[in-house]
Design a protein around this motif. Structure first.
Motif, PDB file in Angstrom:
ATOM      1  N   LEU A 112      -3.249   7.797  -7.859  1.00 21.85           N
ATOM      2  CA  LEU A 112      -2.154   7.714  -6.695  1.00 21.85           C
ATOM      3  C   LEU A 112      -1.154   6.342  -7.206  1.00 21.85           C
ATOM      4  O   LEU A 112      -0.018   6.805  -7.113  1.00 21.85           O
ATOM      5  N   TYR A 119       0.896  -1.337  -0.166  1.00 15.66           N
ATOM      6  CA  TYR A 119       0.187   0.109   0.042  1.00 15.66           C
ATOM      7  C   TYR A 119       0.921   1.288  -0.022  1.00 15.66           C
ATOM      8  O   TYR A 119       1.825   1.082   0.449  1.00 15.66           O
ATOM      9  N   THR A 120       0.362   2.457  -0.511  1.00 11.52           N
ATOM     10  CA  THR A 120       1.497   3.554  -0.708  1.00 11.52           C
ATOM     11  C   THR A 120       1.595   4.213   0.491  1.00 11.52           C
ATOM     12  O   THR A 120       2.544   4.897   0.705  1.00 11.52           O
ATOM     13  N   HIS A 121       0.588   4.031   1.398  1.00 12.72           N
ATOM     14  CA  HIS A 121       0.807   4.945   2.837  1.00 12.72           C
ATOM     15  C   HIS A 121       1.994   3.986   3.786  1.00 12.72           C
ATOM     16  O   HIS A 121       2.222   4.225   5.066  1.00 12.72           O
ATOM     17  N   PRO A 167       5.526   3.336   4.941  1.00 12.82           N
ATOM     18  CA  PRO A 167       6.813   3.878   4.663  1.00 12.82           C
ATOM     19  C   PRO A 167       8.193   3.240   4.593  1.00 12.82           C
ATOM     20  O   PRO A 167       9.064   3.496   4.179  1.00 12.82           O
ATOM     21  N   ASP A 168       7.856   1.954   5.229  1.00 15.99           N
ATOM     22  CA  ASP A 168       9.046   1.095   5.029  1.00 15.99           C
ATOM     23  C   ASP A 168       9.426   0.085   4.093  1.00 15.99           C
ATOM     24  O   ASP A 168      10.200   0.071   3.293  1.00 15.99           O
ATOM     25  N   ASN A 170      -1.098  -4.559   7.394  1.00 13.90           N
ATOM     26  CA  ASN A 170      -0.247  -5.562   7.668  1.00 13.90           C
ATOM     27  C   ASN A 170      -0.575  -6.581   6.560  1.00 13.90           C
ATOM     28  O   ASN A 170      -1.583  -6.877   5.987  1.00 13.90           O
ATOM     29  N   LYS A 228      -6.465  10.622  13.702  1.00 10.02           N
ATOM     30  CA  LYS A 228      -6.464  10.940  12.618  1.00 10.02           C
ATOM     31  C   LYS A 228      -7.018  10.452  11.529  1.00 10.02           C
ATOM     32  O   LYS A 228      -6.890  10.872  10.458  1.00 10.02           O
TER      33      LYS A 228
END
Lengths: 212, 147
Positions: free
Chosen positions: A123, A77-79, A81-82, A170, A164
């Motif tokens: 996106l 998924y694009t969100h 970060p690692d 996962n 938020k």
């Protein structure tokens, strides 16, 4: 019976058995041994089921889209970060390692988002292109995704959202290698090493080329 | 020369130990932040921290003036499935070190105050259990630095 005749019979018998064994070996054993790879090479190629997703190449991403060329599938998924940027960047480096390989033998790379709630095709297009202009993004609703992920053993689930509205996803981190007959043939597991992946990929290609 | 100056400063910043009366207690290296692909506003930061003292230390927080929220996270792999969990603190053994690297500990940098691209520098402040702080400058990069 003379002992000489007996010996000749015994010799013939041994020859016949040896010949039979050899014929059996040649019939039932592939002529080329399985390559030794870091990648997990499936004992038997596993045909993918039918599935229908959308992709950034503008065509429907279905089983048929995987026919006729090798493919690498990675689910994320694009969100993320690692793991996801790390893997996509390594897949780009692996493509770099395959620079001298004929275009027809290079794998198509699909980044399949398992987070359709936040990832749309616009996106995904920008995201996939950022890593490599040839990478293709794909996604679909959860049910359609599961039609592909479940048979591959790819797992995904969502963490509860924070205040938020952000949530982690996962997901399995292995990369699936699919052959031109749309069959799952191998898995690359992290930590991925682009050089080793490229070498394994070519070895698997050769093995399948020789044994089909 | 002017082009090289930022690199020099960065190298100095990356390896300058935390200033404390009785000498440095920690040292950071291999500092970098992965450039976010388009459409993504969460960046991951990586570094290694060396504990120069003979007592265990704990990294208690990471802050940055360039981001609204900074958290420490760990990627945890279980049966081939990776998930992330937030960690409040990270222990660094006496005379040992801890690495923040892809697939393990990383700093989640959220709500960036401006767009960051490869070549930009981000200030990070690491706070430790002994009261010391370490200020480091982290370069934004597309790829990990060579080891």
């Amino acid at each position: 019976m003379k002992s000489k005749t007996l010996l000749a019979y015994a010799g013939l018998c041994i020859l016949a058995i040896a010949g039979g064994l050899l014929a059996g070996y040649l019939t039932f054993h592939p002529r080329h041994p399985r390559p030794v790879t870091e990648a997990v090479l499936l004992h038997e190629a596993k045909p993918l089921p039918e599935f229908t997703l959308s992709d950034t190449a503008g065509q429907g991403f279905t089983r048929a889209a995987l026919l006729g060329h090798w493919s690498l599938l990675y689910f994320g998924y694009t969100h993320c970060p690692d793991a996801c940027p790390t893997t996509l960047s390594e897949l780009d480096h692996m493509q770099g390692q395959l620079r001298g390989v004929p275009a027809a033998d290079k794998p198509a790379v699909y980044f399949i988002s398992v987070d359709p709630q936040r990832d749309d095709l616009a996106l995904l297009r920008n995201y996939a292109l950022y890593f490599n202009p040839a990478f293709i993004g794909a996604t679909g609703n959860v049910e359609s995704l599961k039609a592909l992920t479940a048979p591959l053993g790819v797992d995904f689930s969502y963490d509860p959202a924070d205040r938020k509205g952000d949530y982690g996803v996962n997901h399995s981190t292995f990369v699936v290698l699919v052959d031109p007959e749309a069959r799952e043939v191998a898995l690359f597991t992290p930590p991925l090493q682009p050089k080793r992946m490229a070498a394994d990929y070519l070895a698997i290609l050769k093995y399948y080329g020789e044994n089909t | 020369m002017p082009r090289r100056l930022p690199v020099l400063l960065l190298l100095l910043a990356a390896f300058v130990p935390a200033a404390r009366g009785e000498g440095p207690s920690v040292r950071a290296g291999h500092v970098w932040i992965r450039q976010a692909p388009p459409g993504v506003s969460v960046l991951a930061g990586y570094f290694s921290i060396e504990n120069l003292t003979d007592k265990p230390l704990t990294l208690t927080s990471v802050k940055s003036p360039d981001f609204g929220t900074v958290e420490m996270h760990e990627s945890v792999s279980q049966g081939g499935t990776e998930s992330m969990r937030q960690v409040g603190e990270v222990d660094i053994p006496a005379l040992g070190s801890v690495e923040f690297k892809p697939g393990g500990y990383h700093v989640m940098l959220m709500q960036p105050k401006k767009n960051l691209f490869a070549g930009d520098m981000v200030s990070l402040t690491l706070a430790f259990s002994d009261g010391s702080e370490l200020a480091i400058l982290a370069p934004v990069r597309r790829d990990p630095p060579q080891r």
